[in-house]
Write an enzyme that holds these catalytic residues in place. Structure first.
Site, short mmCIF file in Angstrom:
data_model
loop_
_atom_site.label_atom_id
_atom_site.label_comp_id
_atom_site.label_asym_id
_atom_site.label_seq_id
_atom_site.Cartn_x
_atom_site.Cartn_y
_atom_site.Cartn_z
N SER A 544 0.85 -1.18 0.00
CA SER A 544 0.00 0.00 0.00
C SER A 544 0.89 1.24 0.00
CB SER A 544 -0.96 -0.05 1.19
OG SER A 544 -2.01 0.89 1.05
N GLU A 627 -6.01 -5.66 -8.10
CA GLU A 627 -5.10 -4.52 -8.16
C GLU A 627 -3.90 -4.69 -9.08
OE1 GLU A 627 -5.68 -2.61 -3.71
OE2 GLU A 627 -3.85 -3.73 -4.14
N HIS A 655 -7.46 -5.68 -1.42
CA HIS A 655 -6.23 -4.95 -1.13
C HIS A 655 -5.40 -5.70 -0.08
CE1 HIS A 655 -3.58 -1.55 -0.97
NE2 HIS A 655 -3.89 -1.22 0.28
#
Length: 717
Positions: A544, A627, A655
């Site tokens: 992230s 992603e 995520h």
């Protein structure tokens, strides 16, 4: 066939088989009495399996959360849900336990089973996006103590179930609504339940499925990185329903019943007040911003008496408060806060309404979260850098602690390495800290390869944000680990009035990334200065925001010899395309450039593509299928240039990756990657030969003859 199902089936145009779900009962492994006993046989170092199958209470990150436990009306017992992963089953063992609050007895299992309940959240203006952590809730006892209400997911539906505190009868569903239940409460007389649902989430999804019959307009509802169809936008309002326990009849809840779940703020509280709390005898308390126009404004603590008189604590000692509670036994307000250097400490305060100011009861480097008052104690989840989460009762007069429940007693005999905390300011004057973890068997004079794990270092040092690089297990394999806490925003960002200005504090030229790298390099200097770290064998990981830090470090630092990321990448093309037009618009508002004059100059300090010829750091990418598109431009350019890069894509991967089998693969591959590049070790099992042949073909790989066989991972204790 429902429209939602039809839409789901239509998404694949090639033959495909869904990934296997839960393969067998994930609780079976933990029913074997000898397993825990064998682990207690003698002190040993922690393994990947210990960490993979660690029992959790609530969300597995040390972030603010609602209490993951509920007290019986007389306070003598508590109910708590415990979840434990089994990577072989690729599932979680979910158990609801009842235990005495005096710590005198053994827990009783009153419910077992159900599907893992993913939480969801609003992302930008998208109505609902699935999270990678468990849905939080507090088990609630009925007023007469006959039942415990809790959330359980079966056949894809989250409903309220009832369990008997003795465990004598099987639990049963109490609601059967067409929408998932988010929150619930008992009616005051115990005759029924009030539940909160968000029907608009399903209605919006069904409308989008109908829209697909004529093709979707590619507009700002799209985020290709998340879904291949529009995502509902706006706020999903709660609908409140009363469910009778007598006959299961449902009706719209009254205003008084709604307030059992969502109470109205106290009279006089401003609209931007938070943590509003009202005591049984009419006192109110809340937090309000000192500077309402600032997004990150410090707060003041306010107490209002029944007669309307107001008292405040606006000093720095009252900043950083996360939550408030009124004592159940006296006219006292309890507060939990983060404080100290770079808010690295947890603290508990009490404010007796007759006293002029609050006083601090406890201050610790441990993380303290999810609290609830029990008479003159505050019961909280507590965890430290080498001690996993347990439930403790803290005396709010003296700060004395007693342990109520340790879900991992078998880890008491585990040897963890020494942890040293560094506190410092970076070149921009921002406070931060980092923890250096050494191998449990470290000897004076040894220098170890080091892996940086990011970007939070509070509580138990598990696997960093995203939980992908196992801190203590990799330390037990001879590595030093730098658990790095990302510094807060630049001073200009702390006073920002627009979200677009928070990151760079009104400055350009990647100022926030530069100040984070400054902190990281100072932390590395401290680690190397201890004499325990080999400065020529340092790797970096990131997930992230931490992936952005790792990427910026790869371009702007000479320290790193290998890198691994759990998400990627911020770069010239895919970063503006994969998240969709709405996100690209917001990034432009923050100064980003995409496909326009000045794009290359803007991205030069950050880009793995524009700097591909200069960056010679092998890069492992392990990303969820929601992603990975944002990494494709980097993967293509690096592969074309013959750079060391490898991408793994995890199906059904949000995520934060939650499937236990995925987590095992993440742990094992990250350990193998850093052992290969920093310690010249490999897994010598023939089943891994293909992996190592690929890695050996990468530029800068260790000589084949120099590789030694790594110790087994011991994934299952």
């Amino acid at each position: 066939m429902s429209l939602l199902l039809a839409a789901a089936l239509a998404r694949t145009i090639v033959p495909a088989v869904a990934p296997p779900g839960v393969l067998h009962d994930p609780c079976v492994r933990f029913d074997v009495p000898s397993a825990a006993g064998a682990r207690k046989a003698g002190a040993r170092s922690v393994t990947l399996g210990d960490q993979l199958m660690m029992a959790d209470i609530g969300r597995n990150m040390p972030d603010p959360m609602m209490p993951p436990f509920g007290f019986s009306p007389d306070g003598a017992h508590m109910a708590v849900q415990v979840q434990r992963a089994d990577p072989d089953a690729n599932g979680y063992c979910l158990r609801l336990l009842v235990l005495p609050t005096d710590g005198s007895g053994h827990e009783v299992e009153v419910s077992r089973g159900g599907e893992f309940m993913f939480d969801d959240f609003r992302l930008r203006d998208f109505m609902s996006v699935r999270a990678g952590w468990i849905k939080p809730y507090t088990p609630l006892w009925s007023p007469d103590s006959r039942y415990i209400a809790f959330l359980r997911k079966e056949r894809g539906s989250v409903q309220v179930w009832l369990a008997e505190p003795t465990g004598a009868a099987d639990p049963r569903p109490a609601t059967a609504l067409p929408y998932d239940v988010d929150r619930f409460a008992w009616s005051r007389d115990g005759s029924g339940l009030v539940v909160a649902t968000r029907p608009e989430i399903r209605h919006a999804a069904e409308a989008i499925a109908v829209e697909g019959l004529r093709g979707y307009l590619f507009d700002q509802r799209f985020a290709p990185q998340i879904a291949d169809h529009p995502i509902a936008t706006g706020q999903a309002e709660y609908a409140y329903t009363f469910i009778s326990l007598a006959d299961g009849a449902a009706r719209e809840a009254t205003q008084a019943e709604r307030e059992l779940i969502a109470p109205e703020p106290p009279q006089g509280a401003p609209a931007n007040a938070r943590a509003t709390r009202t005591s049984s005898d009419g006192y109110s308390a809340w937090l309000e911003p000192k500077y309402p126009d600032q997004i990150l404004s410090p707060t003041r603590l306010v107490i209002v008496a029944p007669d309307g008189s107001r008292r405040e604590c606006a000093s720095s000692e009252c900043e950083g408060i996360r939550d408030l509670w009124w004592s159940s036994g006296e006219r006292t307000l309890y507060a939990q806060q983060v404080t100290g250097w770079a808010t690295s400490l947890s603290a508990l305060m009490r404010w007796d309404v007759g006293e002029p100011a609050p006083r601090r009861v406890l201050e610790t480097e441990d993380a303290i979260i999810g609290c609830s008052p029990l008479r003159r104690e505050l019961v909280c989840a507590r965890e430290g850098s080498v001690r996993p989460r347990r439930l403790v009762a803290i005396d709010m007069e003296t700060g004395a602690e007693r342990v109520l429940f340790d879900p991992n007693p078998d880890l008491a005999a585990i040897r963890f390495g020494e942890v040293e905390r560094f506190r410092f300011r970076n070149a921009f004057g921002v406070e931060t800290f980092a923890d250096l973890v050494l191998p449990p068997d470290h000897k004076v004079g040894q220098r170890h390869p080091l892996v940086v794990v990011q970007y939070g270092s509070h509580g138990f040092l598990r696997g960093g944000t995203g939980d992908e690089v196992p801190v203590h297990p990799i330390a037990a394999r001879g590595f030093a680990v730098l658990s790095f806490e990302r510094p807060s925003f630049l001073p200009g960002g702390m006073t920002a009035t627009r979200a677009a200005d928070m990151r760079n504090g009104g400055r350009g030229d990647w100022a926030d990334r530069r100040q984070v790298l400054s902190s990281l390099e100072i932390a590395l200097d401290h680690a190397v200065a201890t004499g325990t770290v080999d400065p020529d064998r340092i790797g970096i990981s990131g997930f992230s925001d931490g992936a952005g830090t790792a990427q910026f470090a790869m371009v702007n630092s000479e320290r790193f010899r290998a890198a691994s990321m759990g998400s990627c990448c911020e770069d010239v093309a895919s970063f503006g395309l994969a998240p969709g037009p709405r996100f690209a618009e917001r990034l432009r508002d923050r100064g980003y450039r995409f496909f326009e004059p000045g794009t290359e100059a803007f991205w030069r300090p950050m880009s793995l593509i524009l700097n591909a010829k200069e960056v010679d750091i092998p890069l492992l990418l392990q990303i969820g299928d929601s992603e990975y598109e944002a990494a494709l431009d980097v993967v293509e350019v690096w592969s074309h240039l013959g750079k060391g890069i490898e991408l793994y894509v995890f199906p059904d991967g949000p995520h934060i990756k939650t499937h236990p089998a995925h987590r095992r693969a993440l742990y094992e591959r990250n350990v193998a990657w850093f052992e290969f590049w920093l310690a010249s070790r490999r897994n010598c099992s023939p089943s891994h030969n293909a992996q190592y042949e690929r890695w050996l073909a990468m530029p800068g790989a260790p000589d084949r003859q120099a590789l030694s066989c790594a110790a087994p991972y011991s994934p299952v204790p």
